[in-house]
Scaffold this active site. Structure first.
Site, PDB file in Angstrom:
ATOM      1  N   ASN A 117       0.846  -1.190   0.000  1.00 25.00           N
ATOM      2  CA  ASN A 117       0.000   0.000   0.000  1.00 25.00           C
ATOM      3  C   ASN A 117       0.879   1.237   0.000  1.00 25.00           C
ATOM      4  OD1 ASN A 117      -2.178   1.748   0.211  1.00 25.00           O
ATOM      5  ND2 ASN A 117      -2.230   1.622   2.428  1.00 25.00           N
TER       6      ASN A 117
ATOM      7  N   SER B 239      -5.588   1.314  -8.202  1.00 27.05           N
ATOM      8  CA  SER B 239      -6.496   2.447  -8.375  1.00 27.05           C
ATOM      9  C   SER B 239      -7.374   2.208  -9.590  1.00 27.05           C
ATOM     10  CB  SER B 239      -5.679   3.726  -8.595  1.00 27.05           C
ATOM     11  OG  SER B 239      -6.509   4.789  -9.019  1.00 27.05           O
TER      12      SER B 239
ATOM     13  N   TYR C 161       0.686   8.218 -12.871  1.00 26.51           N
ATOM     14  CA  TYR C 161      -0.020   7.480 -11.827  1.00 26.51           C
ATOM     15  C   TYR C 161      -0.833   6.348 -12.451  1.00 26.51           C
ATOM     16  CZ  TYR C 161      -3.106   6.552  -7.858  1.00 26.51           C
ATOM     17  OH  TYR C 161      -3.809   5.949  -6.843  1.00 26.51           O
ATOM     18  N   SER C 162      -1.571   6.658 -13.507  1.00 28.30           N
ATOM     19  CA  SER C 162      -2.380   5.647 -14.189  1.00 28.30           C
ATOM     20  C   SER C 162      -1.508   4.511 -14.706  1.00 28.30           C
ATOM     21  CB  SER C 162      -3.153   6.285 -15.344  1.00 28.30           C
ATOM     22  OG  SER C 162      -4.049   7.275 -14.881  1.00 28.30           O
TER      23      SER C 162
ATOM     24  N   LYS D 227      -0.222   2.296 -11.795  1.00 30.03           N
ATOM     25  CA  LYS D 227      -1.258   1.427 -11.227  1.00 30.03           C
ATOM     26  C   LYS D 227      -1.694   0.357 -12.230  1.00 30.03           C
ATOM     27  CE  LYS D 227      -1.249   3.171  -7.117  1.00 30.03           C
ATOM     28  NZ  LYS D 227      -0.863   2.382  -5.947  1.00 30.03           N
TER      29      LYS D 227
ATOM     30  N   ILE E 192     -10.477   7.936  -2.501  1.00 32.66           N
ATOM     31  CA  ILE E 192     -10.490   7.691  -1.061  1.00 32.66           C
ATOM     32  C   ILE E 192     -10.048   8.991  -0.374  1.00 32.66           C
ATOM     33  CG2 ILE E 192      -9.579   6.274   0.828  1.00 32.66           C
ATOM     34  CD1 ILE E 192     -11.268   4.640  -1.141  1.00 32.66           C
TER      35      ILE E 192
END
Length: 170
Positions: free
Chosen positions: A19, A71, A84-85, A88, A117
């Protein structure tokens, strides 16, 4: 080096929850190579380092569960969050490949693809951006960290048949 030091002190392991996550918001063509590498280092490389050292411990017991936090952007992509995409999406691919690799050792590997979140990582949004995001969420609110923790706990106690899944929490 830090991961190696931590795992050197672990004698028995049947659960690993990966995580870690940072984001970069901006246009890809304006992103520096260093910023790209940092997103990949935290979001994807860290999982490699932890899994690489956890797997032998789990194989010794012929049991284990690895839960990777991903994500929804790893599945659908997000404008202005290409790094980020991509990181993930890499987590999702790693999850599916490791599940196939480790199933004979009775090790299940799954991922949770979280939606928005309510964490520090999303604190950058101003009120208008947050409201626009909330309009797209059927529940009309951001998820809470405790809700992600509940799903992690459910996966910890799930059967050994569930593996290789990227489970949406959104």
């Amino acid at each position: 080096e830090d991961v190696t030091r931590v795992f050197a002190e672990i004698e028995d392991l049947t659960l690993l929850v990966n995580n870690a996550g940072i984001s970069y918001v901006g246009l890809l063509h304006e992103m520096s190579v260093d910023a790209w590498r940092e997103v990949m280092r935290v979001n994807l490389d860290s999982m490699f380092y932890c899994c690489r050292l956890a797997i032998p411990l789990m194989l010794r017991r012929h049991a284990g569960k690895i839960i990777n936090i991903s994500s929804m952007w790893g599945t659908s992509g997000a404008s202005c969050e290409a790094a980020y995409s991509a990181s993930k999406a890499g987590v999702n691919g790693l999850t599916k490949a490791l599940a196939k690799e480790l199933a004979p050792g009775n090790i299940q590997v799954n991922a949770i693809a979280c939606g928005a979140i309510d964490t520090e990582m999303n604190a950058w949004m101003d009120e208008d951006e947050k409201n626009a995001l909330l309009e797209e969420i059927p529940a009309g609110r951001m998820g809470q960290p405790e809700e992600a923790a509940d799903l992690i706990m459910q996966l910890c106690s799930s059967s050994s048949y569930l593996t290789g899944q990227v489970i949406a929490l959104d």
